[in-house]
Every structure is written in C-alpha cells, then in structure tokens.
Motif scaffolding. Structure first.
Motif, PDB file in Angstrom:
ATOM      1  N   ALA A  26      42.576  45.911  44.879  1.00 25.57           N
ATOM      2  CA  ALA A  26      43.802  46.212  44.450  1.00 25.57           C
ATOM      3  C   ALA A  26      44.416  47.146  44.376  1.00 25.57           C
ATOM      4  O   ALA A  26      43.869  48.009  43.865  1.00 25.57           O
ATOM      5  N   GLU A  95      52.734  41.814  41.160  1.00 24.38           N
ATOM      6  CA  GLU A  95      52.308  41.647  42.551  1.00 24.38           C
ATOM      7  C   GLU A  95      51.252  42.402  42.939  1.00 24.38           C
ATOM      8  O   GLU A  95      51.945  44.326  42.936  1.00 24.38           O
ATOM      9  N   THR A  97      48.712  44.694  45.640  1.00 23.47           N
ATOM     10  CA  THR A  97      47.872  44.063  47.709  1.00 23.47           C
ATOM     11  C   THR A  97      46.384  43.978  47.497  1.00 23.47           C
ATOM     12  O   THR A  97      45.872  45.299  46.550  1.00 23.47           O
ATOM     13  N   GLU A 117      47.260  41.076  51.403  1.00 25.84           N
ATOM     14  CA  GLU A 117      47.486  39.765  51.103  1.00 25.84           C
ATOM     15  C   GLU A 117      47.501  40.741  49.465  1.00 25.84           C
ATOM     16  O   GLU A 117      47.714  41.547  49.163  1.00 25.84           O
ATOM     17  N   THR A 118      49.142  39.503  49.146  1.00 26.39           N
ATOM     18  CA  THR A 118      49.729  40.225  47.474  1.00 26.39           C
ATOM     19  C   THR A 118      48.923  38.725  47.069  1.00 26.39           C
ATOM     20  O   THR A 118      49.164  37.720  47.532  1.00 26.39           O
TER      21      THR A 118
END
Length: 181
Positions: A26, A95, A97, A117-118
């Motif tokens: 991510a 947050e 990602t 998608e977070t």
C-alpha cells in the motif's frame, strides 16, 4: 472505527508476521521517507508536499486479540507508548491505498487504479525539521525496500557532521573523515 491494520516498511526481522497474517502492499500520502546516517532503518516523516508518498506493507490478522497483540509488539519495536509526549516514534491513523495484493485474492475482486481499495491503518513516524531531514538519505520514490535493493532514486547529502567528534561522515563511501588529518 479503530483500524485493524498496521503499515510497516522495514521488513520483518522481529517476526510480527505469522501464518494467520494477511498482507497487502500500500501507499500513504503526506509522508516522506528518510534514513539517518549510520542507522540501518528508515523513518517516515510528515510533509506538506502533496505528491509525497510512502510505500509499505499493510498487515491484518483474522482475530481482534491477535491484532491487539501484534499492535503492542509494533509499539514496543518502535518505542511508542500511547500518551507519551517524547519518544522516537509517534503513531497516527492514515488512509492507505492498496497497490498490490498478497496473491490470495481472486483477480476480479482485486482493486484497480480506477477503483482503488483504501484502508485505515496505523503508521509510525518521526517529527523532524527540514534541517534534520536534509542531513538524512532521502528516498523520493517512498519505497525503502525497493531503493535498498536497487540503490535507485536515493538522494544522499554530500556529507553530514558528526556532532560528537567534529568529524564528517561521507555517505557516498560510508566512511568517517577526520578533517584534522
């Protein structure tokens, strides 16, 4: 909602990951990645640069008690104590990602660039001044593991002063230079 995910970017020599852990690659915006001279690990630091991004690994566990145990383990590794004002690292909820899956997901359910998608995750970071950051190796691509392996996209200052001995540390050759000699 409390995040059930931890973002790391240092590998796992502490054995945080176990057989029940799931992971995903991510990125997080609003952070930059650095490494201090003579230290073997990187640190994230907040930034105002909108394009700044750090890559790491999101870790999740199937049960709350396992996650709580692993979060406490990460707190100890990073020297973080909730409520403590002075420590090497601070912790925040960010947050993240997802940029790659662990391979255990069907192709049709994987996130895409158009439909990312977070996930809310914990991240550990250090607060450093711009002057302090300039004395560190910078990883502008935000990916320490990739940069470490390829030595690409790494910005090292030409030298940094060792305040204890007045000697200079040359990051290009990773040697200490005594200007008196």
């Amino acid at each position: 909602m409390t995040p059930q995910v931890i973002l790391i970017n240092k590998g796992d020599k502490w054995k945080v990951v176990d057989s029940s852990c799931k992971w995903k690659r991510a990125s997080v915006t609003g952070y930059e990645l650095f490494q201090e001279p003579k230290l073997f690990y990187p640190f994230c630091s907040t930034t105002e640069k909108k394009e700044a991004k750090v890559f790491g690994t999101l870790l999740t566990w199937p049960e709350d008690h396992l996650f709580a145990k692993k979060l406490q383990m990460c707190n100890r590794i990073e020297g973080y104590e909730p409520g403590r004002k002075h420590g090497l690292y601070k912790r925040a909820v960010v947050e993240a990602t997802v940029v790659a899956e662990d391979g255990n997901q069907s192709q049709s359910s994987r996130p895409t660039e158009e439909n990312p998608e977070t996930i809310m995750a914990y991240i550990y970071f250090q607060e450093k001044s711009q002057e302090q950051k300039e004395k560190c190796t910078a990883f502008p691509n935000g990916d320490w593991l990739q940069s470490k392996d390829s030595n690409e996209d790494v910005h090292r200052p030409s030298s940094a002063v060792d305040s204890k001995s007045s000697k200079e540390y040359d990051k290009n050759t990773e040697t200490t230079i005594d200007p008196k000699k």
